[in-house]
Design a protein around this motif. Structure first.
Motif, short mmCIF file in Angstrom:
data_model
loop_
_atom_site.label_atom_id
_atom_site.label_comp_id
_atom_site.label_asym_id
_atom_site.label_seq_id
_atom_site.Cartn_x
_atom_site.Cartn_y
_atom_site.Cartn_z
N VAL A 1 0.84 -1.20 0.00
CA VAL A 1 0.00 0.00 0.00
C VAL A 1 0.88 1.25 0.00
O VAL A 1 0.63 2.20 -0.75
CB VAL A 1 -0.94 0.01 1.23
CG1 VAL A 1 -1.62 1.37 1.38
CG2 VAL A 1 -2.01 -1.07 1.08
N ALA A 2 1.91 1.25 0.84
CA ALA A 2 2.81 2.40 0.92
C ALA A 2 3.48 2.66 -0.42
O ALA A 2 3.68 3.81 -0.82
CB ALA A 2 3.86 2.17 2.01
N LYS A 3 3.81 1.57 -1.16
CA LYS A 3 4.48 1.72 -2.45
C LYS A 3 3.53 2.18 -3.54
O LYS A 3 3.85 3.08 -4.32
CB LYS A 3 5.14 0.40 -2.86
CG LYS A 3 5.89 0.49 -4.19
CD LYS A 3 6.64 -0.78 -4.49
CE LYS A 3 7.39 -0.67 -5.81
NZ LYS A 3 8.39 0.40 -5.82
N SER A 4 2.34 1.58 -3.59
CA SER A 4 1.44 1.87 -4.70
C SER A 4 0.47 3.01 -4.43
O SER A 4 0.01 3.66 -5.36
CB SER A 4 0.64 0.61 -5.07
OG SER A 4 -0.22 0.24 -3.99
N SER A 5 0.17 3.26 -3.16
CA SER A 5 -0.86 4.24 -2.83
C SER A 5 -0.38 5.39 -1.97
O SER A 5 -0.98 6.45 -1.94
CB SER A 5 -2.03 3.55 -2.12
OG SER A 5 -2.49 2.45 -2.86
N GLY A 6 0.69 5.18 -1.21
CA GLY A 6 1.24 6.25 -0.40
C GLY A 6 0.87 6.17 1.06
O GLY A 6 0.00 5.41 1.49
N ALA A 7 1.57 6.98 1.87
CA ALA A 7 1.42 6.94 3.32
C ALA A 7 0.05 7.39 3.79
O ALA A 7 -0.52 6.83 4.72
CB ALA A 7 2.50 7.81 3.97
N VAL A 8 -0.50 8.43 3.16
CA VAL A 8 -1.80 8.95 3.60
C VAL A 8 -2.90 7.92 3.35
O VAL A 8 -3.79 7.73 4.18
CB VAL A 8 -2.12 10.28 2.87
CG1 VAL A 8 -3.44 10.84 3.36
CG2 VAL A 8 -1.01 11.30 3.11
N ALA A 9 -2.83 7.24 2.21
CA ALA A 9 -3.83 6.21 1.92
C ALA A 9 -3.76 5.09 2.96
O ALA A 9 -4.79 4.54 3.35
CB ALA A 9 -3.60 5.64 0.52
N ALA A 10 -2.55 4.75 3.42
CA ALA A 10 -2.41 3.73 4.46
C ALA A 10 -3.08 4.19 5.75
O ALA A 10 -3.74 3.41 6.44
CB ALA A 10 -0.94 3.43 4.70
N GLY A 11 -2.91 5.47 6.09
CA GLY A 11 -3.56 6.00 7.29
C GLY A 11 -5.07 6.00 7.17
O GLY A 11 -5.79 5.69 8.13
#
Length: 358
Positions: A258-268
Motif C-alpha cells: 500500500v505504501a508503495k502503490s498508494s502512499g502513506a496517507v492512503a495507508a492512514g
C-alpha cells in the motif's frame, strides 16, 4: 496493472487482514493474554513479518537493494509506535485509543505535505476531516476510563505520540519503497517483501529477548494462571496464536505494498476504516459475552462517516492525474529498467545519463 487496480487491490488486502488480526487479538485477550506488558500481544506482528525472511536470500530482483540505511530507523519507529499504542490502550481504553490513533491520517498528510512537498486536493483534505470526525463520534461515549488523571494524561500523550510515530513510519516506508529517499530510483529501491522481512527480523529479535527476560521468570503468575482461569485450552490458544502470526505477517506485507502503490496517507485512511470495521465484527463475535463490544447507534453514525470519507478519498486519489506519475509508475523515465543498461563495471546506467556523457 493500472494504478486503480493497485490502489484498491493492495488496500483491500491490507484492510481485510487488519480487521481479521484485530479480531484475533481480541479473542486472545478474552482467552487470558490480556496483559499488554508481556509483549505477547505485539509479538505476532514482528514474528509474522519475519516469515518472509527467505526473500532476503533470493536471486530474483538482484538489481534491487537488499538493505537500506533507513531500515533500522523504520524498525525503531514500528517498535516505538506499537509500544506507545499499547500504553494508550491500557490507560484510556480502546475507544479513546481509536480516536487518538485515527489522527495518523492527518499527521501522515501533514508530513508528506511539509517534508516531501506532496500535494493533496482540497477535497482530499475534506475527506480526512470527515474520517477523523467519524472516529471521534465512535468513541464519544467512551471518554471515561476510570483511571487517575495522571494515568489518563499518560494514556492521551502516548496515543498522540504513537500516532505521530506511526505517521512517520508510514511516510518513511513510502519514501524508501518509491526511491524518493537518498535519491534512489524507484526500480532500484528495496521491494515491499524485503522491507517487511528486515524490519520483522530486527524487531522479532528485540521482542523475543524481552519476552525471555521479562515474561520467563514470572510466566506462571503473569500468563499461565490467567489463561487457566479463563478455561482456555492451550492447544486452542496455540493454534490461534500461530494463525495470528500468519495474519499479521500478511497484513504488514500488504501495508508495504500500500505504501508503495498508494502512499502513506492512503495507508492512514485505510487504518481508520479498519478501526470502524472492527466495531461491526466485534459485535458479531463478542457482543453476547461482552456488552462493551455491542454495536450502537453512535458506532453506526461513525461507520457511515468513515466509510464515506474513505470512499471519497479513494475516488479523488485514483482520479488525480498527479498520481499517474507515481514513482512506481514511471516505466519510461530514468530509473526504468527499459531505459537502463549495464556499464563496464556492472552498474546500471540510465540511457539519459549515457547520452549526456557522449
Amino acid at each position: 496493472m493500472c494504478i486503480r487496480d493497485r490502489f484498491w487491490g493492495s488496500n483491500l488486502t491490507f484492510g481485510i487482514t487488519g480487521v481479521a488480526a484485530a479480531i484475533m487479538v481480541q479473542w486472545c485477550d478474552y482467552a487470558g493474554l490480556n496483559e499488554a506488558t508481556t509483549g505477547l500481544s505485539v509479538a505476532p506482528m514482528f514474528l509474522g513479518q519475519a516469515l518472509f525472511a527467505a526473500v532476503l536470500f533470493q536471486d530474483q530482483d538482484c538489481y534491487r537493494k537488499r538493505y537500506h540505511k533507513y531500515f533500522p530507523v523504520l524498525a525503531a519507529l514500528n517498535l516505538i509506535g506499537e509500544t506507545l499504542c499499547q500504553v494508550c490502550i491500557i490507560q484510556v481504553g480502546s475507544g479513546l485509543f481509536t480516536v487518538l490513533y485515527s489522527s495518523v491520517t492527518i499527521f501522515s498528510a501533514l508530513m508528506k505535505w511539509k517534508i516531501l512537498h506532496a500535494q493533496l486536493k482540497k477535497l482530499q483534505w475534506v475527506m480526512l476531516v470527515v474520517i477523523t470526525a467519524g472516529l471521534c463520534v465512535s468513541a464519544a461515549n467512551d471518554a471515561g476510563s476510570g483511571k487517575s488523571m495522571a494515568n489518563q494524561i499518560l494514556g492521551l500523550g502516548s496515543g498522540v505520540f504513537g500516532a505521530i510515530t506511526y505517521a512517520a513510519y508510514y511516510v518513511l516506508s513510502d519514501s524508501i519503497l518509491n526511491g524518493s529517499m537518498a535519491g534512489d530510483a524507484a526500480e532500484l529501491a528495496p521491494t515491499p517483501a524485503v522491507t517487511c522481512a528486515f524490519v520483522g527480523l530486527l524487531n522479532s529479535l528485540i521482542i523475543v529477548c524481552y519476552v525471555v527476560a521479562f515474561d520467563g521468570p514470572q510466566w506462571t503468575s503473569l500468563i499461565a494462571e490467567k489463561v487457566r482461569s479463563e478455561g482456555t485450552e492451550y492447544s486452542e490458544l496455540a493454534s490461534m496464536y500461530v494463525a495470528m502470526i500468519i495474519m499479521n505477517g500478511l497484513h504488514i506485507l500488504s501495508f508495504f505494498y500500500v505504501a508503495k502503490s498508494s502512499g502513506a496517507v492512503a495507508a492512514g485512511v485505510n487504518k481508520a476504516c479498519q478501526s470502524v470495521s472492527i466495531f461491526v465484527f466485534s459485535d458479531i463475535f463478542y457482543c453476547r459475552g461482552h456488552s462493551a463490544q455491542c454495536f450502537t447507534i453512535l458506532k453506526g453514525v461513525a461507520a457511515a462517516l468513515v466509510i464515506g470519507g474513505v470512499s471519497g478519498y479513494g475516488y479523488f486519489y485514483s482520479n488525480d492525474p498527479c498520481h499517474l506519475e507515481h514513482p512506481s509508475d514511471r516505466e519510461d523515465s530514468q530509473g526504468s529498467l527499459a531505459s537502463q543498461v549495464f556499464d563496464a563495471e556492472g552498474t546500471i546506467t540510465p540511457y539519459a545519463q549515457m547520452d549526456g556523457e557522449t
